[in-house]
Design a protein around this motif. Structure first.
Motif, PDB file in Angstrom:
ATOM      1  N   GLY A  26       0.817  -1.202   0.000  1.00  0.00           N
ATOM      2  CA  GLY A  26       0.000   0.000   0.000  1.00  0.00           C
ATOM      3  C   GLY A  26       0.857   1.261   0.000  1.00  0.00           C
ATOM      4  N   TYR A  53      -6.719  -0.059   4.737  1.00  0.00           N
ATOM      5  CA  TYR A  53      -5.542   0.570   5.350  1.00  0.00           C
ATOM      6  C   TYR A  53      -4.859  -0.401   6.300  1.00  0.00           C
ATOM      7  CZ  TYR A  53      -7.378   1.057  10.097  1.00  0.00           C
ATOM      8  OH  TYR A  53      -7.840   0.788  11.358  1.00  0.00           O
ATOM      9  N   SER A  64      -4.581   1.153   0.303  1.00  0.00           N
ATOM     10  CA  SER A  64      -4.808   0.413  -0.932  1.00  0.00           C
ATOM     11  C   SER A  64      -6.299   0.448  -1.238  1.00  0.00           C
ATOM     12  CB  SER A  64      -4.365  -1.058  -0.779  1.00  0.00           C
ATOM     13  OG  SER A  64      -2.980  -1.178  -0.573  1.00  0.00           O
ATOM     14  N   CYS A  73      -1.244  -5.193   1.427  1.00  0.00           N
ATOM     15  CA  CYS A  73      -1.008  -3.782   1.712  1.00  0.00           C
ATOM     16  C   CYS A  73       0.238  -3.582   2.565  1.00  0.00           C
ATOM     17  CB  CYS A  73      -2.240  -3.198   2.401  1.00  0.00           C
ATOM     18  SG  CYS A  73      -2.227  -1.406   2.619  1.00  0.00           S
TER      19      CYS A  73
END
Length: 205
Positions: A26, A53, A64, A73
């Motif tokens: 992410g 998150y 992401s 992520c």
């Protein structure tokens, strides 16, 4: 300090982590400028729903699209927090309007809010005083199934055993290798892959 926070390791299906092993992590968000850049570049369809998150072990917020796995992520490692998050513009800045700990791959408990708040504060992003949708996870001590507790019903959705109310033993277990055993909602609630407050499809782990 991020190093003093509780770390949550991945407890979801092993095949999911393997499938995303080569996926990009992410986007790290360390400032309002980072967030503005990320949201400007994200597919508009992904702005119609909350984002995935994590708070990585350095205390950094990573974002992401919602369809992304939390384990992807963060690059496969442990997290200090994970869930879903949404933002709204407030004059020249962004602020958090919704944030949860809904991650069926990591099952972070409610105390993870401290790390989430720290990550947002470090990035200069205003936020609520706690999770706007708080999720309680429990692993059944009898059958091993991970459950989302709804309406204070601490009953396993699979075997009807009583779930522990004050401990979270799922954090000490190895990641699941059972491809057909996702997190379920305790008793008769909707799937744990649904939002705590909605019946629409929720995030991946």
């Amino acid at each position: 300090m991020a190093g003093a926070r509780r770390r949550y390791r991945y407890v979801g299906p092993a095949d999911v982590r393997a499938a995303v092993a080569d996926s990009a992590q992410g986007r790290p968000i360390r400032s309002q400028a980072d967030l503005d850049s990320y949201l400007a570049a994200v597919d508009p369809r992904d702005r119609d729903e909350p984002l995935t998150y994590v708070i990585d072990c350095d205390g950094t917020l990573r974002l992401s699209p919602r369809r992304s796995e939390h384990v992807a992520c963060v690059g496969g490692g442990a997290v200090l927090g994970a869930g879903e998050i949404d933002f709204a513009a407030d004059r020249d800045d962004w602020l958090v309007t919704e944030v949860s700990n809904l991650s069926t791959g990591y099952c972070p408990d409610l105390t993870s809010w401290a790390a989430v708040a720290d990550g947002l504060d470090r990035a200069g992003i205003a936020h609520p005083d706690g999770f706007t949708a708080a999720v309680v996870f429990r692993r059944c001590l009898d059958c091993g199934q991970r459950n989302v507790v709804r309406d204070d019903d601490y009953t396993c959705a699979i075997c009807d055993a009583e779930l522990p109310e004050d401990v979270e033993p799922r954090l000490t277990a190895q990641p699941s290798t059972d491809q057909s055993s996702p997190v379920t909602s305790a008793r008769r609630g909707p799937s744990a892959r649904t939002s705590p407050a909605k019946t629409s499809a929720g995030p991946p782990g």
